[in-house]
Structures are given as C-alpha cells and as structure tokens.
Design a protein around this motif. Sequence first.
Motif, PDB file in Angstrom:
ATOM      1  N   VAL A  47       0.822  -1.213   0.000  1.00 49.37           N
ATOM      2  CA  VAL A  47       0.000   0.000   0.000  1.00 49.37           C
ATOM      3  C   VAL A  47       0.857   1.265   0.000  1.00 49.37           C
ATOM      4  CG1 VAL A  47      -1.678   1.357   1.326  1.00 49.37           C
ATOM      5  CG2 VAL A  47      -2.005  -1.111   1.041  1.00 49.37           C
ATOM      6  N   VAL A  51       0.104   4.472  -2.586  1.00 49.16           N
ATOM      7  CA  VAL A  51      -0.374   5.804  -2.241  1.00 49.16           C
ATOM      8  C   VAL A  51       0.653   6.884  -2.600  1.00 49.16           C
ATOM      9  CG1 VAL A  51      -1.872   4.942  -0.410  1.00 49.16           C
ATOM     10  CG2 VAL A  51       0.464   5.607   0.147  1.00 49.16           C
ATOM     11  N   ALA A  59      -8.355   7.930  -5.301  1.00 49.63           N
ATOM     12  CA  ALA A  59      -8.569   6.747  -4.466  1.00 49.63           C
ATOM     13  C   ALA A  59      -8.725   7.176  -3.011  1.00 49.63           C
ATOM     14  CB  ALA A  59      -7.411   5.765  -4.619  1.00 49.63           C
ATOM     15  N   SER A  61      -9.135   7.271   0.734  1.00 53.21           N
ATOM     16  CA  SER A  61      -8.895   6.204   1.699  1.00 53.21           C
ATOM     17  C   SER A  61      -8.246   6.785   2.941  1.00 53.21           C
ATOM     18  CB  SER A  61      -7.978   5.130   1.081  1.00 53.21           C
ATOM     19  OG  SER A  61      -7.557   4.204   2.060  1.00 53.21           O
ATOM     20  N   GLN A  64      -4.508   6.925   2.748  1.00 53.51           N
ATOM     21  CA  GLN A  64      -3.816   7.993   2.042  1.00 53.51           C
ATOM     22  C   GLN A  64      -3.215   8.976   3.039  1.00 53.51           C
ATOM     23  OE1 GLN A  64      -3.182   8.518  -1.107  1.00 53.51           O
ATOM     24  NE2 GLN A  64      -4.668   7.474  -2.387  1.00 53.51           N
ATOM     25  N   TYR A  67      -0.210   5.188   6.639  1.00 58.33           N
ATOM     26  CA  TYR A  67      -0.315   3.732   6.525  1.00 58.33           C
ATOM     27  C   TYR A  67       0.693   3.042   7.440  1.00 58.33           C
ATOM     28  CZ  TYR A  67      -0.458  -1.061   5.136  1.00 58.33           C
ATOM     29  OH  TYR A  67      -0.613  -2.417   5.188  1.00 58.33           O
ATOM     30  N   TYR A 110     -14.503   0.027   4.617  1.00 62.30           N
ATOM     31  CA  TYR A 110     -14.269  -0.884   3.501  1.00 62.30           C
ATOM     32  C   TYR A 110     -13.890  -0.124   2.233  1.00 62.30           C
ATOM     33  CZ  TYR A 110     -14.330  -5.308   1.102  1.00 62.30           C
ATOM     34  OH  TYR A 110     -13.928  -6.419   0.415  1.00 62.30           O
ATOM     35  N   LEU A 111     -14.434   1.067   2.048  1.00 67.57           N
ATOM     36  CA  LEU A 111     -14.007   1.906   0.931  1.00 67.57           C
ATOM     37  C   LEU A 111     -12.512   2.195   1.034  1.00 67.57           C
ATOM     38  CD1 LEU A 111     -14.843   3.751  -1.534  1.00 67.57           C
ATOM     39  CD2 LEU A 111     -15.021   5.608   0.151  1.00 67.57           C
ATOM     40  N   SER A 112     -12.030   2.456   2.236  1.00 66.66           N
ATOM     41  CA  SER A 112     -10.606   2.733   2.441  1.00 66.66           C
ATOM     42  C   SER A 112      -9.750   1.536   2.049  1.00 66.66           C
ATOM     43  CB  SER A 112     -10.345   3.095   3.907  1.00 66.66           C
ATOM     44  OG  SER A 112     -10.964   4.326   4.239  1.00 66.66           O
ATOM     45  N   ILE A 113     -10.249   0.320   2.286  1.00 65.25           N
ATOM     46  CA  ILE A 113      -9.508  -0.876   1.924  1.00 65.25           C
ATOM     47  C   ILE A 113      -9.535  -1.100   0.414  1.00 65.25           C
ATOM     48  CG2 ILE A 113      -9.492  -3.395   2.118  1.00 65.25           C
ATOM     49  CD1 ILE A 113     -10.458  -3.061   5.007  1.00 65.25           C
ATOM     50  N   ASN A 115     -10.034   0.950  -2.046  1.00 70.38           N
ATOM     51  CA  ASN A 115      -9.371   1.967  -2.858  1.00 70.38           C
ATOM     52  C   ASN A 115      -7.848   1.901  -2.812  1.00 70.38           C
ATOM     53  OD1 ASN A 115     -11.600   3.035  -4.055  1.00 70.38           O
ATOM     54  ND2 ASN A 115     -11.752   4.823  -2.726  1.00 70.38           N
ATOM     55  N   VAL A 116      -7.292   1.093  -1.923  1.00 72.25           N
ATOM     56  CA  VAL A 116      -5.843   0.857  -1.951  1.00 72.25           C
ATOM     57  C   VAL A 116      -5.539  -0.614  -2.238  1.00 72.25           C
ATOM     58  CG1 VAL A 116      -5.337   2.777  -0.390  1.00 72.25           C
ATOM     59  CG2 VAL A 116      -5.672   0.462   0.556  1.00 72.25           C
TER      60      VAL A 116
END
Length: 473
Positions: A47, A51, A59, A61, A64, A67, A110-113, A115-116
């Motif tokens: 990841v 990013v 994306a 997340s 971003q 991490y 889940y969107l954060s997951i 999108n990466v």
Amino acid sequence: MEWFTAPDYWLSRLVFQRALAVVYLIAFLTAALQFRALLGERGLLPVPRFVERVPFKRAPSLFQLRYSDRLFAGVAWAGCAVSAALVAGLDSLLPLWAAMLLWLVPWVLYLSIVNVGQTWYSFGWESLLLETGFVAVFLGNDEVAPPIVVLFLLRWLLFRVEFGAGLIKMRGDECWRKLTCLDHHHETQPMPGPLSWFFHHLPRPLHRVEVAANHVTQLLVPFLLFTPQPVATAAASLMIVTQLWLVLSGNFSWLNWITIVLALSAVRFPADPPSVPAAPLWYEVVVLAVAALLVFLSHRPVLNMISRRQVMNRSFDPLHLVNTYGAFGSVSRIRYEVVIEGTADEVAREDSQWLEYEFKGKPGDPRRWPRQFAPYHLRLDWLMWFAALSPAYAGSWFGTLVERLLENDRTTLKLLRRSPFPPDAPPRFVRARLFRYRYTTWSELRETGACWERTYVREYLPPTRLARVPERS
C-alpha cells in the motif's frame, strides 16, 4: 408525507440489514487475515508504494493519510466488530441518526480498503458491496418505516446487477447465444467447488436448459421487480433460487450472497408491521436528496448497458456510489493452471527433486477434491487463475511472490495450504510450470480416485533463486 414509507416492508428491511451485515463481516475478516501478505509493508503489492503515486482524489482512503500494517489491521478488525454489532441489531437500539452513522462506518472503512487494494480488490463484488452498503445507510431503523425510495434504489441496483450480466453474456461469447457455455464453464471457472465436477457431468441437454433459464432470469425477470406485489416477490425469489444454484456450482466469493441479500429487500414477508411514528422531516430531506443524486449518477451505467461496447465491473466514481456489473462475458474452453515448485538442490536440473506448493482453493494435486470456501474470498487463488490465462495479469506481483517463497516468508506461506519446505530450510530454487487441467470421467474417477487429469504444457517461469542465498541454519 404518507407516501414516503412502506410499513409492510419492515421485516424485509430487518432481514436485509442483518444479512448485509454478515457479508460485511466476511469481507472484513477476509481483509484482516490476508492483507499483510498481499498489501502490507512487505506485501506483494504494498500500500505505501501505491499511495505514493495515486492521489487521494482518485482513491479516497484513510490510508492515504497514513499507513502502517498495524493501522490496516485495526481498520479491518474494527470493521469486523462493527459488522458483528450490526448483525446483533445494535442499530435498532440507537436513535435514527446514530443508526445511520453506525451503518456509515463499515462503508467508510471498507471503501478505504478497496481503494488501496489494487488488483487484489478489483473484483465486481467489492463495488457491489460498497454500493449496497451506501444505500443501506439511509434505510432507517425501528424508529421509522422503510422509505419507498430507498427500497426502489435497492431494486434498481439488483436490476442493474442481473440485467447487466445478462446483456454482457448475450453480447459476448457466442456460446451464450448457442446455449453451450455450461459445457465448459464448470470445468474452467476460476475456483471450482466440491460439486463442480458433478455439475460438469450433467447431461448436455440439461446444460442447455440451465443457460436458457439464466437468460430468462437475467434479461426478463428483472423488469418484474418494479411490478406490484406479489409479482415482485416472485421475481426476487426466482433470482434467489438461481443464485443458490450458482452457490452450489462454484466458489464465487460473496457475489452470489450479496445478490441474494439485495433480492431479499424486494421480498415482502407476511407480517403485521409495528406502529412507528412518521419519519422526521430532516430524514425525508436527506433520503430524497441522496436518492436524487444516485438516480442522476445512474445515467452512466445505463449508457454503458445500452452500448454495444458494454464493459463489466467498472466504477464510475472513486466512492463506488453507482457502478456497472457483469460476469463471464466470455467462457474459457480449456483450463490452465500455474503449478509452483521448489527444490533444495544446489543446482537446478530437470531431474532435481521438485516439490509442489499447494494452494488452498485453486486446483493442484489431481487427487485433491475442491473445497467450498465462498463466501470467504481466497484472493491469491483467484489471481492465480488469471495468471494462468496470461502472464500479463500477474506481471506486477508474481515475481515478488516467488521471492517470498524463496525466503520462506511466513506471512506469505499462510496464504497457501502447505509448503513442502520446513520453516528453517527454504528452497534454493523456485520454478513455475503451466499445465492443462480437465475433469476426469466417471470411469477415470473410479479407477484413479483423481478428479483432475493434468498435462504439462510449457515452462511458465524458469528456475529462479535469490541473488543472495540465505545461510542454512
């Protein structure tokens, strides 16, 4: 506004919400158990590297902003906890506004997951879960009756899933039009299940009936979702039966299950609705505004569906609010599998002792019968199917996978069923070979006990070793 709600669907909402929470739970559990090897700091597609080159607006997340493997684990396990709370019905104990925020949490996480997640999260069911989860935020709880417009949005989503899949088949491989695709599909699908061998050996006339029934369910029945009851319930029930048939025939992650969950929202269960107060004005305004936005954004998947160059499984915005869906526009006639092997010999020769790595779900040992994993998603196994179709699908991660196997990387080996090498003695060389697989016949199964027969095709990756070989302990 009396027309705003549909009290008779209160039980449909309850069943839909609890079932959706279960799918969320499985999705987060899959992420928690596999991310470190796939996306972590030493993962196959890290990841942090992603990013660095992809901006937030493309994306969105949480990762971003920052991490770490510990943070990703925290997000995944927090998603599991919130999903479990929703399964238990915590949202029904909260005020309406708080219940909506609670449903928003797993969607954001889940969107954060996704999108990466890069190629590991490029499947259509990721967007389908996100789109379904976003609409579910506005479905309300026990304080209000289900809003009609939100129920319509769920049916509209189900319509696009089924009708889009039907169109992509009719426009794609000619075997769908000739009703012959199932002569091959059960054998060549990405990850067969324990009953796939038997489905493949059904009489060919029955395969024709299966394909024809699929066309009816995906191209005609979806229009009945917008008719009065009980016709809409009958249409949704037929879709549920079709999806359960697919559940039995293969391992398609949670694609079939999330489709079933959507269909449940259109089923009107015979139960007297409880007495609830009228929906507050702020709630009506928010719901209608969101509905207007989603209807407006729907023009893009509609244009895609009517286009002769229809594409499948594409997101039209980085939030995955409205997407296009479809599967198996083309069907492979031949199954290929990449078999990875290692040797401890100091010099890699053809007559060296090559030992095979065993994957959990993808075919390997011809005598090992496939298992049922769906709705759990074995991401590496699925991508290995694509790798067998063309090395281009695996160009970004296969080399790193081989490197991790040469290191006996414990995190990576957890993705596999079994490594042939002990933890303290990694292989000197790893190679990959391409095989053609076919199901055995009834007589071959009785004679050999093997469900597969495989034939060597060619070298996929020549024997490879680390530039610096670690010392033996």
